[in-house]
Design a protein around this motif. Sequence first.
Motif, PDB file in Angstrom:
ATOM      1  N   ASN A 100      78.492  50.335 -40.817  1.00 18.05           N
ATOM      2  CA  ASN A 100      77.973  51.419 -39.989  1.00 18.05           C
ATOM      3  C   ASN A 100      76.878  50.952 -39.024  1.00 18.05           C
ATOM      4  OD1 ASN A 100      79.618  53.612 -40.896  1.00 18.05           O
ATOM      5  ND2 ASN A 100      78.577  53.459 -42.865  1.00 18.05           N
ATOM      6  N   GLU A 103      73.499  58.899 -38.693  1.00 15.51           N
ATOM      7  CA  GLU A 103      74.968  59.076 -38.652  1.00 15.51           C
ATOM      8  C   GLU A 103      75.529  58.139 -37.579  1.00 15.51           C
ATOM      9  OE1 GLU A 103      77.158  60.306 -40.666  1.00 15.51           O
ATOM     10  OE2 GLU A 103      75.578  61.058 -41.962  1.00 15.51           O
ATOM     11  N   ASN A 147      85.807  57.488 -40.139  1.00 15.99           N
ATOM     12  CA  ASN A 147      84.782  57.877 -41.119  1.00 15.99           C
ATOM     13  C   ASN A 147      85.345  58.759 -42.239  1.00 15.99           C
ATOM     14  OD1 ASN A 147      82.223  56.892 -41.188  1.00 15.99           O
ATOM     15  ND2 ASN A 147      81.288  58.546 -40.017  1.00 15.99           N
TER      16      ASN A 147
END
Length: 206
Positions: free
Chosen positions: A12, A65, A101
């Motif tokens: 990520n 995020e 995701n």
Amino acid sequence: MLRIWGRSNSVNVQKALWCCEEMNLPYERVDAGGSYGVVNTQQYRNLNPNGLVPTIEDDGFVLYESNAIVRYLVARHAAGTLWPEDLNIRAEADKWMDWQNTTFWPTFRPLFWNLVRTPPDQRDADAMEESRLKTAEILGYLDAHLKNRAYIVGEALTMGDIPMGCAIWRWMGLPIERADLPNVQRWYDNLSNRPAYKKVVMLPLT
Ligand SMILES: N[C@@H](CCC(=O)N[C@@H](CS)C(=O)NCC(=O)O)C(=O)O
């Protein structure tokens, strides 16, 4: 300067790093997560209460995020290239970002986690095999999509390539039997020729 919190071997975190490298955007990376800890400090939790990486700070603006970070960075710095201006094309890119995701990663994670992060005598062979088979199956959807495209939404790299590009490096790097996916392979070869991808994504799997 843009600050990116997160260890460089995180799938990520690599999304944010790869974006910056493609855009030649200067940034400072701070190690956090995994063996570095940091994510449980109050200072970090004030930025990201989830205690996960990545988190960015951009001139006082805080965001976590990873896919939201990618969208923010490219909308701000790469309109018309990584951030497609055409709404339909952008929505298509968005779709594959979310697919990484919410569909790909949960399917693939058991295989990755067992093989890379679990001592051999503690691995769950059934979970690994189930994950390997199911991942190959869903990668077939991506393979079909890539049939007439060099990249996820056309002939040039966009934000749509970033999350799955980071994830596919892991699938390609595991010592496993892989299904024959010629279009995914061609796309992956395209990514592998990009200096930015080589620099921040093609790192040893740890
Ligand atoms: N949905 C979050 C997930 C973030 C996440 O799970 N990050 C992992 C690294 S890939 C993490 O922080 N793990 C704990 C750690 O590294 O200490 C995102 O996309 O940013």
